[in-house]
Structure formats: C-alpha cells, structure tokens
Enzyme design. Structure first.
Site, PDB file in Angstrom:
ATOM      1  N   SER A 149      -8.469   9.182   3.926  1.00  0.00           N
ATOM      2  CA  SER A 149      -9.750   8.417   3.716  1.00  0.00           C
ATOM      3  C   SER A 149      -9.551   6.958   4.259  1.00  0.00           C
ATOM      4  O   SER A 149     -10.450   6.316   4.299  1.00  0.00           O
ATOM      5  CB  SER A 149      -9.839   8.441   2.324  1.00  0.00           C
ATOM      6  N   PHE A 150      -8.241   6.473   4.221  1.00  0.00           N
ATOM      7  CA  PHE A 150      -8.177   5.132   4.725  1.00  0.00           C
ATOM      8  C   PHE A 150      -7.540   5.063   6.057  1.00  0.00           C
ATOM      9  O   PHE A 150      -7.175   3.944   6.553  1.00  0.00           O
ATOM     10  CB  PHE A 150      -7.204   4.331   3.717  1.00  0.00           C
ATOM     11  N   GLY A 151      -7.185   6.204   6.791  1.00  0.00           N
ATOM     12  CA  GLY A 151      -6.747   6.250   8.183  1.00  0.00           C
ATOM     13  C   GLY A 151      -5.874   7.551   8.214  1.00  0.00           C
ATOM     14  O   GLY A 151      -6.001   8.461   7.579  1.00  0.00           O
ATOM     15  N   ASP A 188      -5.509  10.266  -9.203  1.00  0.00           N
ATOM     16  CA  ASP A 188      -5.662  11.537  -8.327  1.00  0.00           C
ATOM     17  C   ASP A 188      -4.354  12.571  -7.964  1.00  0.00           C
ATOM     18  O   ASP A 188      -4.185  12.682  -7.084  1.00  0.00           O
ATOM     19  CB  ASP A 188      -6.393  10.944  -7.024  1.00  0.00           C
ATOM     20  N   LYS A 209       1.130   5.463   8.711  1.00  0.00           N
ATOM     21  CA  LYS A 209      -0.364   5.609   8.394  1.00  0.00           C
ATOM     22  C   LYS A 209      -0.967   4.632   8.850  1.00  0.00           C
ATOM     23  O   LYS A 209      -0.793   3.270   8.529  1.00  0.00           O
ATOM     24  CB  LYS A 209      -0.481   5.555   6.848  1.00  0.00           C
ATOM     25  N   VAL A 234      -2.427   9.735   9.865  1.00  0.00           N
ATOM     26  CA  VAL A 234      -0.827   9.672   9.281  1.00  0.00           C
ATOM     27  C   VAL A 234      -0.243  10.109  10.686  1.00  0.00           C
ATOM     28  O   VAL A 234      -0.624  11.773  11.156  1.00  0.00           O
ATOM     29  CB  VAL A 234      -0.491  10.238   8.012  1.00  0.00           C
TER      30      VAL A 234
END
Length: 931
Positions: A668-670, A763, A687, A672
């Site tokens: 969700s943020f980048g 999560d 990441k 890997v």
C-alpha cells in the site's frame, strides 16, 4: 495332618515365598512352631481346619501372588488390598469356586483381566480398582450372576462395556471410572433393576444416556463426569429418580435446560454439572434440604436479566441449607445483577466460586458471616467499591481472588488477620494507597501474592522479606517507588518475581542472587541505575531476565541466563556494554585506553533520512526478535544513529535496476524488491516508498526501507499453498506451528508491553507474518499501526479498517483501537493455523464464523476440525472424532478461542497468553524435541 490341610499349608508357604518385602513383619508368625490356622490374617473352618479367609490388607507387602493360592479351595474371603503386589493376577484364582469376596484393589497388578476369575460363580464382591490392568472387560463377566459390587476403576481398561452385563441381575454397585472405555453405555444396563450406583466418570464414553437410566428408581448415585456424553436431560427425571443423592455429569456436552423437576429432588446432596452447555435460568432449589455441594460453573446459564439470581434467593431462603451447603460454585456463566445479601446466610460454606459472570455492585457485608469459608473467588466480574474490611475476620480463608474487577480505595490492613491465607490475588483493580505491612505478616502466604495492575503507591516495604516461602510475588504496573529492598533476597522460595512498570530507583539488589529457585525476574520499565549484579548469573534456574527501559550501565554478565540472548531483555539501557555477541552491545571501555570503535552492525538502513517511527519500528522488530523458542525473549536494539546508510547506486546495482524479476510484491505504501548488497554480502528486501501516497516525504526524490530478506516468505503461503498457487518444501508440523505462534506472541508482547509507547498493530494476519531462513516468524507491515499515547491511553480508529475476518467486530462499530483488537486477530490467526481454514472461507455463512466453527467442536470433537496432516504418532484421531493425547491441542485451541471472543473484555491479554504458551511448551516439550 489331613491331605487337604497339607495342601493349604503348602499353598500358604508358597505365598509367603513370593513376598519380597514385609516391613511390618506381618508374616513372621507364619512358621512351623504355630499351626497355620493361627497365622496372622488366616481364618480356618472349625470343623475341617481349611483356610476360608486370607486377609492381609494394608501391610505394605511387596511381591507377586503365588498361583498356589488357587489350591485354597475352601477360600471364601481374599483381601490383599492396599499393598504393593505386582505382576499378573494368577488365572489359578479361577479355581476358588467357593470365593465370595475378592479385594485386590490399590496394588500394582498388571496385564489383562484374568478371564478365569469369571469361573468364581459365587462371587458377591470383586474389587480390582487402582491397579494397572489393561485390555477389555471380557464378555464372560456376565457369568458372575451373584455379583453385587463390581469395582475396576483407576486402571487402563479400554474397549466397550460388554452387553453381557445384562446378566448381572444382582448388581447394585458398578464402579469403572478412570479408565479408557469408549462408545455408549449399552442399553442392556436397563436389565440391572437393583442398581444403586453407576460410576463411569473419566473415560471416553460417548452418546446419550440410555433413557432407562432416568427411570431406574433404585439409583442413588450417577457419576459420569469427564466423558463425551451429549443430549439433554428429561424435564421430569428427578421425579423418576426419587432416591438420587449424587448427580455428577461435569465436563461433557450436555445441553438444554436444567430439569425443572430438580425442585423436588429432596434427597439430593451433590449436584455437579460444570463445563457443559446448559442454558437458561437455574430452577428453584429451595426444597433441596440435604444439598451440600452445588457446582454449576462454566455453562451458559443466565441471560443477563433480573431473574438470574432467583435461584440464589431460593437457596438462601431455605433454613436447612444454611447449615448443610458446603460448596457452591457457579463461575463462568452469564449471571447478572448484584450479589444478594441473603447469600451470607449460607454460613456453612467452605467454598464459594462465582468468577467470570456479570455481577456488579459491592460485596455484601453479610459475607462476613462465612466463618468456615476456605476459598472465595470472585474475579472477572464488575464488582466495585472498597474491599470490605470484614475479609480480615474470615480466619479459615486460604485462597482469595478478587482480581479483574473495579475495586477501589485502600487494601484493608486487617487482611493480615487471615493467617491461613496461601493465595491472594487482588490484581487488575483500581486500588490505591500503600501496601499494608500487615500483608507481609501472613506467614502462611506460600503460593501467590498478586497486587499488580493497580495504582498502589509508596515503597515496597523491607518487610517483604518476611514472605520466606512465597512462590510468586507480582506488584507490577503500579506507582511504587523508592529502592527495591535488599530484604527481598530473604524470600528464599521465590520462583517468579514481577516488579515491572513502576518507578523503582536505585540499584538492582545483589541479594537477589540468594533466590536459588528463581525462574523469572522482570524489573523492566522502572528507573533503576547502576550495573547488573554479576552474581545473578549464578542462579541456575533463572530462565527469563528482563531489565528493559531502565537507566542501567556497565558490563552485562555472560554466564547463566546471560549466556542465552533469547532469555534476556535489556533494550532501553543505552549505557550497557559487553555481554555475549548476540546481544549486539558495544564493547566495554578498557581502563587506560581510549574508547574502541563500535562494531559494524548488520545492515539495516534507512536511506537519506529517518522515516516515521512506526515504519522504523517494523524493521526493528524484524531484526531484534530473532530465534526465540521460549516466551518473553527480547534482544537489545541499536539506536537509530548507529544505523548504516546506503547509496541509491548500491540499491540500483543490487536489484538489477529494480528489475521486475526481483519484484517481491506491491504494497500500500510502495513496492518491495529482492536485492543483494555486495559490500555487506547480505540478501535484503528493499521497500521503495510510493511518495505520492506518503505525504511525509513529499518533495523528496527517493526513500526506501531495508529489511532482512525473509527466505521462506509469508505464513499465508505455508498455510494455503494451493490457493496462492505456490510450492512449499514441506507441510508445517505441529512443532513448527507452536514455534510460530510463540514468535508472534512474543512480538505482540513487545508491542503491547515493552515499547516505551505502546503500539497496536491493527492488521495481524498470516500474510503479515514472515518466515526467515530458520523458520523464525517476524511480524511485519505496520502501515496502519497506531501508537497509544501514554497520557490519553487510547488511539483513534480514524482511517483504520484492518482486514475482513481478522479485524475485531468492535472496530466495525467505531470503537477505538486497543490491544484487545490485536488479541482478537491473534486468536483468529491461531485457529487458522490449527484448522487451516481462513476466517473468510466460503463455508462460513449465515452468521457462522471461524470462532464458532471451532467452539462447537471444543474440546471433545477436535478431531473433526484439526488439520489432518498435523496428526502424528503422538496425536491420534479416534473414530468418534476425539483426539487422544490431546492436552496440548486442547490448550492451544482454548487460547485461540478465548482471544477471539466477541466481547473485548473476555479476551486474554498478551501477558496471559505468553505465560500459558510457556507452560504448554514446557509441559509438552517431548513433542517438540527436534525443534
């Protein structure tokens, strides 16, 4: 001497010859100077001088029975009970055709039931209990038609109860508890019209009771606890069992309502029905004039209405019960309301357990009349007000548990008058003030003193040293201050000492080294200074040592517990040095030389600048929660300024220009990538942050996080390889799964308990649990994690959704995030690992879910839901779906179920989880010796 006399004489001498130990000299009289009819334990017939009785009960005789005993053909009474006889029961006993009474119980006889005994057709009583007999009850048992009492309890008998018992028409007492018997009670038992006692408890029997049992008016005792029985009880059963005195069916799967006819069971003295599935209101019990024991615990009784307590009113209004009722237990139900003051009229109570209900209000002052009370447990309710001072007048009390309520005010000093108290737990309340010195004068306090999770202030008094025989002392998470008294070293029996989460100052007392049996010591999150006493390494039993987040300095010892980095937690003490290499501490200064340069740390880098704390936390946990195979195992983490920095060119070269073939996956943020930094000879996961989605770094050109590459991927691909279309080298066996559960629990313990500012992951799920080369689990992906303010104590749920199936139900209703939410996710994760069913499995429809799916089969039918590939030679599923040798699995399923309860307050805390997992690992370590 007649021929028959000579036969008897020789048989007795042969009997004596096989006795290897006679500590009381009982058989010294068995010599030639006295006629054998005058020997100790022998009775002969007056006319023929033949042995009719041989009784040597309770003389600690050790040996085997000579087969020559079968020659005592006139024997009518043979009693060898309560000795140490061993070996097989001789088949030759079957030649004693006149034998009427046989007592061989409480010995160590082995082998199968001697079938020839069924030739003794005159037998009236046969007691073979408390031995080591194996095999099945033979069908020939039905030939003993005169048998009135049959006792074979406490053996290892297996198989079914033979239908041939129909022929035992004279049987009145039938004891076969504590065996391994299976299947139903046969319908043929209905032929036993004289039966008074049926005791089949602690077996593997199943199905419903034969309906005829409820119509056998002769029955006085039904004992069937701890089996796999199910079904409901007939509403009129106590009308058709008018003589029933003892009814015990606990730890089964009975359901429905308690029969209303119990209101007229005037002869009943014991009613024990715990750990079943009974529902609804408890009927009126006021007419049970003879009741002494009432145990209703761990059912689903009550429905949070004002009628829940009517049965207690009916009990207390009965004048007879005030002097007859000794034991009253209704813990673990759903009983609601204030405790009726009339309950105090039951002045003969020695045990009252009412924990885990929904009681509210205060403890009635009438409880001060419980002058015979020995055990009073009321924990896990909503009780409030002050702990009443009359507690100090309960002089017989040995166990008092009031924990997990909302009591406030001071601890009453006169609790010190309870000079028989062995177990005192008043933790998890709102108590304040100082710890009364009187508590430390309770010389009987040998098991537990738990005052944790309150708001107690002041010091830990030096009088604590008076508790010389205490096993566990827990005053953690209070507001205590001052020095830890040196006198604590006088508590020589201490095994568990928890002082964490206070404001203790000064140094760690070196006197702690006097506690030779100490196993766990937690001094974390205080303000302790100075060095770690070197003599603590001499405590040979110490297996857990935690001093995290203090102000300690100097050299860390290297021997004893300090020689195993998984057993030591020292993070948050920046001036510590030395120790074993796995602790990654800087070397200590060498006197007369300048400070040596720091060792080069393994590469874990942040590129260009430090990112937000939560993202940093992700890789700190990944690196410093290394190989942990017991609980509460923490490593020291390096400070951020010690982290190396790596150039963009190194990353570009190590990932082949961020080539798609090195792409592990998007997030969700980048994205890997897998890479290899040649300069560090290290395989990594990079990441690369998506700057458009991460406003913290707007305007920056390139940001990335670097982690150790997790060679074995995520837990999800090991649990569901066929769904994700991946291949795994092997199936995770039970030992691997337990280790992963412990690793994840350790990580949560760190987040919830050890961080200076609590972190809630939000999560937790299999795809966020990564496995390294050694199959050690690492909790990852803190993208939606939240810090909990140490001031406000909460965190907003704004923007938090979690993952369907793993997110707790209260988040969907707008509740604030909490550690309870993480515990729900952890519970679902455990159940998924044990059943290999996703919480979003398509079979879960119409309100069904993974928790309920497991709960329906717990604990007696786990074989129907347990992942079959985990079954080994130590864990076998029987035909009825139960699991043999299932204690470990039952314990694991139990933790998963409690953690995933719908109500947050009913879930276990991570502290309790890690403690129970530690016990499981120790208790069942023989299963996991290869790990």
């Amino acid at each position: 001497m007649a021929q028959g006399n000579q036969t008897d004489h020789l048989a007795l001498l042969q009997f004596k010859q096989l006795i290897s130990s006679d500590p009381y000299g009982i058989l010294d009289s068995w010599n030639s100077s006295t006629h054998f009819c005058k020997w100790h334990g022998i009775i002969c017939s007056p006319k023929h001088q033949r042995v009719t009785t041989l009784t040597l009960e309770g003389n600690k005789l050790h040996g085997s029975i000579s087969p020559y005993v079968g020659n005592l053909s006139h024997m009518r009474f043979l009693n060898l009970q309560n000795n140490s006889f061993y070996g097989k029961i001789p088949q030759e006993l079957g030649r004693l055709f006149r034998l009427r009474y046989l007592f061989l119980n409480n010995n160590s006889f082995s082998g199968e039931f001697p079938i020839n005994l069924t030739n003794c057709s005159e037998l009236i009583t046969m007691h073979l209990g408390a031995n080591k007999l194996i095999g099945k009850i033979p069908s020939q048992i039905g030939s003993l038609v005169k048998l009135q009492a049959l006792s074979m309890e406490k053996n290892n008998l297996s198989g079914k109860i033979p239908p041939s018992i129909r022929n035992l028409a004279s049987l009145t007492k039938f004891f076969i508890g504590f065996n391994q018997l299976e299947e139903n009670i046969p319908q043929e038992i209905c032929c036993l019209k004289q039966l008074k006692i049926i005791a089949v408890h602690i077996n593997k029997l199943s199905g419903t009771f034969p309906s005829c049992l409820y119509n056998m008016s002769s029955l006085t005792v039904i004992s069937a606890a701890d089996n796999n029985f199910n079904g409901s009880l007939p509403h009129n059963m106590f009308h058709t069992l008018p003589n029933l005195q003892f009814f015990s069916i606990g730890v089964n799967s009975f359901s429905g309502h308690i029969p209303t006819s119990i209101a007229n069971a005037s002869t009943l003295t014991v009613l024990v029905i715990p750990t079943n599935h009974f529902v609804g209101q408890v009927p009126n019990l006021g007419k049970l004039q003879s009741l002494r024991v009432l145990n209703l615990e761990d059912n689903n009784l009550g429905d949070n209405s004002t009628k829940d307590l009517e049965f207690l009113n009916s009990l207390t209004n009965c004048s007879n019960l005030s002097t007859t009722l000794n034991l009253l237990s209704f813990e673990g139900n759903q009983i609601y309301g204030q405790i009726p003051t009339e309950l105090g009229n039951l002045i003969s109570l020695s045990l009252l357990t009412m924990e885990y209900n929904n009681f509210e209000g205060t403890i009635p002052t009438t409880f001060g009349k419980f002058q015979k009370i020995q055990m009073l447990t009321m924990f896990g309710n909503n009780l409030s007000g002050a702990i009443p001072s009359f507690i100090g007048n309960l002089s017989q009390l040995y166990a008092l548990r009031l924990d997990g309520n909302m009591f406030e005010g001071n601890i009453p000093p006169n609790i010190g008058n309870c000079q028989r108290l062995q177990y005192l737990d008043i933790s998890h309340n709102n108590l304040s003030g100082v710890i009364p010195l009187e508590i430390f004068n309770i010389s009987s306090l040998t098991n537990t003193l738990n005052l944790s999770h309150n708001s107690l202030s002041g010091s830990l008094p030096k009088e604590v040293g008076m508790l010389k025989n205490i096993d566990m002392l827990d005053v953690s998470k209070n507001n205590l201050s001052g020095d830890i008294p040196e006198t604590i070293g006088e508590c020589i029996s201490l095994e568990y000492l928890y002082l964490e989460g206070n404001s203790f100052r000064g140094t760690i007392p070196s006197s702690l080294a006097s506690l030779k049996g100490l196993q766990r010591l937690d001094l974390s999150r205080n303000q302790l200074s100075g060095a770690i006493p070197k003599n603590l390494q001499n405590i040979s039993f110490l297996e857990y040592f935690n001093v995290s987040f203090n102000m300690l300095e100097g050299e860390v010892p290297t021997d004893g517990v300090f020689g195993n980095a998984t057993q030591v937690a020292i993070i948050g003490n920046n001036k510590l040095c030395g120790g074993i290499s796995q602790l990654h501490l800087p070397p200590c200064l060498i006197k007369g030389r300048k400070h040596a340069k720091h060792h080069k740390f393994r590469l874990i880098a942040v590129i260009a600048s430090v990112v937000s704390f939560l993202l940093i936390l992700s890789f700190i946990i990944t690196i410093y929660w290394m190989r942990k195979r017991n609980l509460k195992r923490h490593f020291d983490s390096p400070t951020i300024d010690q982290l190396a920095k790596v150039s963009y060119q190194d990353f570009h070269r190590g990932t082949d220009g961020f080539s798609p073939r090195n792409l592990i996956g998007p997030g969700s943020f980048g994205s890997v990538y897998r890479g290899n930094l040649v300069s560090e000879d290290n395989v990594i996961a990079v990441k690369v942050l998506n700057l458009q989605k991460n406003t913290y770094y707007k305007g920056q050109e390139f940001k990335a996080l670097v982690f150790d590459y997790m060679k074995n991927g995520s837990l999800e691909q090991w649990l569901h390889p066929e769904i994700l279309n991946v291949e795994t080298p092997t199936i995770l066996d039970l030992s691997h799964r337990l280790n992963i559960i412990i690793d994840v629990a350790s990580a949560l313990h760190y987040l919830h308990q050890e961080c200076e500012q609590m972190v809630i992951h939000c999560d937790l799920k299999p795809s966020n649990v990564l496995l390294d080369e050694d199959m050690v689990a690492h909790v990852s992906d803190f993208g939606i994690a939240r810090l909990v303010s140490t001031i406000s104590g909460n965190a907003s749920t704004t923007g938090i959704s979690g993952t369907v199936g793993y997110a707790p139900p209260e988040y969907g209703m707008g509740s604030e995030v909490s550690t309870c939410g993480d515990m729900y996710s952890f519970g679902i994760l455990m159940l998924e690992m044990l059943t290999v069913r996703r919480p979003t499995d398509e079979v879960f429809k119409d309100g069904q879910n993974l928790h309920n799916f497991v709960a329906i089969s717990f604990p007696n039918n786990l074989g129907s839901i347990f992942y079959p590939h985990l079954v080994s030679r130590d864990v076998e599923v029987t035909e009825d779906g139960s699991i043999e040798n299932s204690e470990c699995l039952v314990s694991l399923f139990r933790i998963g179920l409690i953690c995933s309860m719908e109500s947050p307050k009913e879930r276990m805390s991570i502290v309790d989880v890690t403690r129970e997992l530690s016990i499981i690992r120790k208790t069942f370590c023989h299963w996991f010796s290869h790990s």
